[in-house]
Write a protein that holds these residues in place. Structure first.
Motif, short mmCIF file in Angstrom:
data_model
loop_
_atom_site.label_atom_id
_atom_site.label_comp_id
_atom_site.label_asym_id
_atom_site.label_seq_id
_atom_site.Cartn_x
_atom_site.Cartn_y
_atom_site.Cartn_z
N PRO A 1 26.23 -20.84 -56.64
CA PRO A 1 27.18 -21.81 -56.08
C PRO A 1 26.47 -22.97 -55.41
O PRO A 1 25.47 -22.79 -54.71
N ALA A 2 26.97 -24.17 -55.69
CA ALA A 2 26.38 -25.35 -55.08
C ALA A 2 26.69 -25.40 -53.59
O ALA A 2 27.80 -25.11 -53.16
N LYS A 3 25.68 -25.72 -52.80
CA LYS A 3 25.85 -25.87 -51.36
C LYS A 3 25.86 -27.35 -51.03
O LYS A 3 24.86 -28.05 -51.21
N LEU A 4 27.00 -27.82 -50.57
CA LEU A 4 27.12 -29.23 -50.26
C LEU A 4 26.60 -29.51 -48.86
O LEU A 4 26.72 -28.68 -47.96
N PRO A 5 25.98 -30.68 -48.67
CA PRO A 5 25.52 -31.03 -47.33
C PRO A 5 26.69 -31.18 -46.37
O PRO A 5 27.78 -31.59 -46.76
N SER A 6 26.48 -30.84 -45.14
CA SER A 6 27.57 -30.95 -44.15
C SER A 6 27.07 -31.78 -42.97
O SER A 6 26.01 -31.52 -42.40
N THR A 7 27.81 -32.82 -42.64
CA THR A 7 27.52 -33.64 -41.48
C THR A 7 28.81 -33.84 -40.71
O THR A 7 29.90 -33.61 -41.23
N GLU A 8 28.69 -34.27 -39.49
CA GLU A 8 29.87 -34.49 -38.68
C GLU A 8 30.64 -35.70 -39.20
O GLU A 8 30.05 -36.67 -39.66
N PRO A 9 31.97 -35.66 -39.17
CA PRO A 9 32.76 -36.81 -39.62
C PRO A 9 32.58 -38.00 -38.67
O PRO A 9 32.25 -37.83 -37.48
N LEU A 10 32.78 -39.20 -39.21
CA LEU A 10 32.73 -40.41 -38.39
C LEU A 10 34.13 -40.66 -37.84
O LEU A 10 35.04 -41.08 -38.57
N VAL A 11 34.31 -40.38 -36.56
CA VAL A 11 35.61 -40.49 -35.91
C VAL A 11 35.73 -41.86 -35.24
O VAL A 11 34.79 -42.33 -34.59
N ILE A 12 36.90 -42.50 -35.42
CA ILE A 12 37.15 -43.82 -34.85
C ILE A 12 38.14 -43.68 -33.68
O ILE A 12 39.19 -43.03 -33.82
N ASP A 13 37.78 -44.31 -32.54
CA ASP A 13 38.72 -44.31 -31.41
C ASP A 13 39.93 -45.18 -31.75
O ASP A 13 39.80 -46.37 -32.04
N THR A 14 41.09 -44.57 -31.69
CA THR A 14 42.34 -45.25 -32.05
C THR A 14 43.41 -44.88 -31.04
O THR A 14 43.50 -43.70 -30.65
N PRO A 15 44.22 -45.83 -30.59
CA PRO A 15 45.27 -45.48 -29.62
C PRO A 15 46.32 -44.54 -30.21
O PRO A 15 46.60 -44.57 -31.41
N GLU A 16 46.85 -43.69 -29.36
CA GLU A 16 47.94 -42.81 -29.78
C GLU A 16 49.20 -43.64 -30.02
O GLU A 16 49.47 -44.62 -29.32
N ARG A 17 49.99 -43.22 -30.99
CA ARG A 17 51.22 -43.94 -31.33
C ARG A 17 52.34 -42.90 -31.47
O ARG A 17 52.75 -42.56 -32.59
N PRO A 18 52.85 -42.40 -30.36
CA PRO A 18 53.83 -41.31 -30.42
C PRO A 18 55.13 -41.67 -31.14
O PRO A 18 55.81 -40.79 -31.67
N GLU A 19 55.47 -42.96 -31.20
CA GLU A 19 56.70 -43.36 -31.89
C GLU A 19 56.43 -44.27 -33.09
O GLU A 19 57.34 -44.84 -33.66
N GLY A 20 55.16 -44.41 -33.43
CA GLY A 20 54.82 -45.22 -34.61
C GLY A 20 54.70 -46.70 -34.35
O GLY A 20 54.83 -47.49 -35.29
N ASP A 21 54.40 -47.09 -33.11
CA ASP A 21 54.26 -48.51 -32.81
C ASP A 21 53.16 -49.13 -33.68
O ASP A 21 52.06 -48.60 -33.78
N GLY A 22 53.45 -50.30 -34.26
CA GLY A 22 52.45 -51.03 -35.03
C GLY A 22 52.24 -50.54 -36.45
O GLY A 22 51.43 -51.11 -37.19
N VAL A 23 52.95 -49.50 -36.85
CA VAL A 23 52.82 -48.97 -38.21
C VAL A 23 53.77 -49.70 -39.14
O VAL A 23 54.96 -49.81 -38.86
N VAL A 24 53.24 -50.21 -40.26
CA VAL A 24 54.06 -50.80 -41.30
C VAL A 24 53.85 -49.96 -42.56
O VAL A 24 52.75 -49.92 -43.11
N LEU A 25 54.89 -49.28 -42.99
CA LEU A 25 54.82 -48.38 -44.13
C LEU A 25 55.43 -49.04 -45.36
O LEU A 25 56.60 -49.42 -45.36
N VAL A 26 54.62 -49.17 -46.41
CA VAL A 26 55.09 -49.68 -47.70
C VAL A 26 55.26 -48.48 -48.62
O VAL A 26 54.31 -47.74 -48.87
N ILE A 27 56.48 -48.29 -49.13
CA ILE A 27 56.76 -47.07 -49.90
C ILE A 27 57.77 -47.35 -51.00
O ILE A 27 58.67 -48.18 -50.85
N ASN A 28 57.57 -46.64 -52.09
CA ASN A 28 58.50 -46.74 -53.22
C ASN A 28 59.49 -45.57 -53.13
O ASN A 28 59.10 -44.41 -53.28
#
Length: 496
Positions: free
Chosen positions: A192-219
């Protein structure tokens, strides 16, 4: 004959005679040992191993498990056992003449009911036991260790029941293990292939409990009506999010770019083609992307952990953002999942249509046969070589499993492009490919090419060839150059 040769011959005979005497003495010691455990357990165990019934039963159990290595081990163990049985009973026993031990030394309760008539050397039961245990162990070492202990007890049972001398048992173990190891050299086990594992790159982002600032484009019509259900859930759970519904005549990329001008978070719901367009807009505008599973397969959403609306909503509310890779095609188009040439889309469609009815292995076999017969081959040049292929797959990040049925990604930020190519221009290539698929050895075939690299390019030898990107057939290309864009796209996803 010289005196030296005479002395050497006498020395060999003395050693052989000494070993034979020791063999008989050990047999007598075991036979005369008063033990309730030997009396009760050994006859049962040796009868279970008659005609390899014990090993066939264990192989059936292993084959029924969900472990690929256990299933491969079961197949390898049974095949090795068959070759070993043939070599032992039709070969070794005819070469070495040795009478069976004196059964009268063994307590009556312990004697085997069936009196063997073949030569004593080597022990066929022991050879089969070692062959099966080592064969399984080559594919799954922990299982092999447990079976090796059981094989040792089977060998002991042959001595305890009066069927063989200890030397016969050790000779059988050696033959069975040698054939299993030789089989491992001829058909190497899958590692079995062993894939390298590194920590994810996490970005500081404000919480949006009600979806403020989100624009959703959907079909709303995407996913056979799934889009409408997603819209209702988002309106309920993120009441401050703006929802833009795509109409049948709208250009998704144009609408996405307009939405990005007023968005702090760009949301998208639709098939992977729409998500790919949104990813390109998000990267160019520097916005984080929120993906809602509103398409038919939702490969990208599933692989980032957003296989339900609730998971995407939770990530937005909690401000959970990390970065994933994209693949850039000819420096102006983005690939979020896969790109392909030849008949790979036909292969995937055929396999997915059947796998729920007959299982993935049979569905993959049929899809491969169907595609190789129907697909139009394409000649491409890469890495200074020219090959003909009917199946070419390229993925964003490394896919699992190895072979030509890549199904999932355990991570999407490894900075690599995963390329799988089946070469179909050589003699008997279709038969060789199908045989390799049936034996589970495609990844070891010289007709199979697998590359993991940060960049890959090819040239279509016979003129422009169509290239499918994220499930949709796009433009034709004389040359295509792919480069991994390492952790370029911030996406809302559950943090592990």
């Amino acid at each position: 004959m010289t005196s030296r040769s005479l002395l050497e011959g006498q020395g060999v005979r003395q050693i052989t005679g000494g070993l034979g005497t020791l063999d008989r003495e050990v047999f007598e010691a075991v036979a005369e040992s008063p033990s309730m455990l030997l009396d009760k357990a050994m006859p049962v165990l040796t009868r279970a191993a008659d005609h390899s019934k014990l090993w066939f039963a264990i192989a059936a159990v292993l084959a029924a498990t969900g472990s690929p290595s256990a299933r491969r081990g079961a197949g390898r163990g049974v095949i090795t056992l068959a070759f070993t049985s043939l070599a032992t009973n039709q070969g070794a026993k005819r070469v070495w003449k040795r009478a069976r031990p004196n059964r009268t030394l063994v307590p009556l309760v312990r004697r085997s009911r069936r009196v063997p008539t073949s030569n004593s050397l080597p022990s066929g039961h022991s050879a089969s036991a070692a062959a099966f245990a080592v064969g399984v162990g080559l594919e799954n070492p922990p299982l092999g260790l447990g079976l090796a202990l059981l094989a040792g007890l089977v060998g002991l049972s042959r001595v305890a029941t009066g069927a063989h001398y200890p030397g016969d048992v050790f000779a059988g173990f050696g033959i069975g293990a040698a054939i299993a190891v030789l089989g491992g050299r001829l058909v190497p086990p899958i590692v079995p292939a062993k894939l390298p594992s590194t920590e994810p790159l996490v970005i500081d982002t404000p919480e949006r409990p009600e979806g403020d600032g989100v624009v959703l484009v959907i079909n709303p019509a995407s996913g056979s009506g799934t889009g409408t259900r997603v819209i209702d859930e988002v309106r309920e759970k993120l009441p401050k999010a703006e929802i833009v519904e795509l109409g049948p005549d709208d250009n998704p990329e144009t609408v996405l770019r307009e939405a990005a001008r007023r968005a702090e978070v760009l949301g998208v719901g639709g098939g992977d083609g729409t998500v790919s367009a949104a990813a390109s807009v998000a990267v160019s505008t520097g916005l984080p992307l929120a993906v809602f599973p509103a398409g038919t397969f939702n490969h990208f959403a599933k692989d980032i952990g957003c296989d339900t609306v609730e998971r995407t909503v939770s990530a937005i509310r909690n401000g959970n953002v990390s970065c994933v890779d994209l693949v850039c095609l000819n420096e102006d188009q983005m690939v979020i999942n896969t790109a392909s040439i030849g008949a790979y889309p036909l292969f995937v469609q055929t396999r997915e249509k059947l796998e729920h009815k007959v299982g993935k292995p049979l569905a993959g076999m049929y899809a491969m046969l169907h595609t190789l017969r129907r697909g139009t081959p394409v000649r491409i040049r890469f890495d200074n070589k020219t090959i003909q292929t009917s199946l070419f797959f390229l993925g964003n990040s490394v896919y699992l499993p190895s072979g030509f049925a890549p199904a999932r990604r355990t991570r999407m930020d490894d900075g690599l492009i995963d390329v799988r190519i089946l070469e179909t221009g050589k003699r008997f290539s279709r038969l060789r490919i199908l045989t390799a698929v049936a034996l589970g050895r495609l990844e070891r075939s010289p007709l199979y090419h697998e590359i993991q690299a940060p960049e890959f390019s090819f040239e279509a030898v016979d003129g422009p060839t169509p290239l499918a990107r994220d499930g949709e057939v796009g433009n034709t290309y004389d040359k295509a150059s792919f480069s991994a864009k390492y952790r370029v796209l911030p996406v809302f996803r559950p943090l592990l």
